[in-house]
Write an enzyme that holds these catalytic residues in place. Sequence first.
Site, mmCIF file in Angstrom:
data_model
loop_
_atom_site.group_PDB
_atom_site.id
_atom_site.type_symbol
_atom_site.label_atom_id
_atom_site.label_comp_id
_atom_site.label_asym_id
_atom_site.label_seq_id
_atom_site.Cartn_x
_atom_site.Cartn_y
_atom_site.Cartn_z
ATOM 1 C CB ILE A 63 0.025 -3.252 -5.176
ATOM 2 C CG1 ILE A 63 0.752 -4.353 -4.399
ATOM 3 C CG2 ILE A 63 0.902 -2.782 -6.326
ATOM 4 C CD1 ILE A 63 1.084 -5.611 -5.244
ATOM 5 C CB SER A 64 1.993 -1.218 -0.134
ATOM 6 O OG SER A 64 0.780 -0.779 0.446
#
Length: 213
Positions: A63-64
């Site tokens: 997940i960024s």
Amino acid sequence: MQDTLRHQGLRNQLAELLSTKGIVDLQVLHAIRQVPRHLFLDSGFEAHAYQDKAFPIGADQTISQPYTVAFQTQLLHVKPQQKILEIGTGCGYQTAVLLELKAKVFTVERQGALFKRTKLFFGKMGYRPKKTVFGDGYKGLPEHAPFDGIIVTAGAPEVPKALLSQLKIGGRLVIPVGADSQVMTLFERTSEKEFKKTEYGDFRFVPLLEDKN
Ligand code: SAH
């Protein structure tokens, strides 16, 4: 897991932190305060959900980092009802931020297990992208083009021509370009044939891969 006042407090702090790091778009900061990021992560990472860090989401993907999500979203200039194409659904956090901005979101993921899991999760959470597609983002979604904005959330060794061609005139493509590390790049379509390119510094993403597995 639930969303509590404590989580809300942590989100407010995260939004503060992002504003000190240069995120100025109030709508984007508002969206960060709304989306319960801890629910997108495996429960083992709950304690870290509101730190400004990337995390594993399975299938070798991440997940960024919230700053990256906010930075890319800010560059997109999303307005309500605009059609936005997202390449790399992942765990769906960026999708949720775009939905919070009232965009019509079309999102594409090439990794089968993640695609299935996130599609179910959207249903459970009541998130409603216009389309959640299993496919190769290199090709974009020609059947739903043109888009007001396109956001790529994996590192692209080169800019896919299909994505440029699926932008409206006046539309914006935000894409991290490069093999090992990436330069955040904005392409604005100024006419049928012309694009204005602006670069915004270095970021690190998992790679944009070709074809489905
Ligand atoms: N937006 C995501 C970030 C996920 S990381 C989030 O908020 O969680 C990047 C994602 O891009 C991964 O899930 C990866 O599987 C996906 N991806 C990589 N290459 C792709 C391609 N060609 N088409 C669609 N998705 C791709």
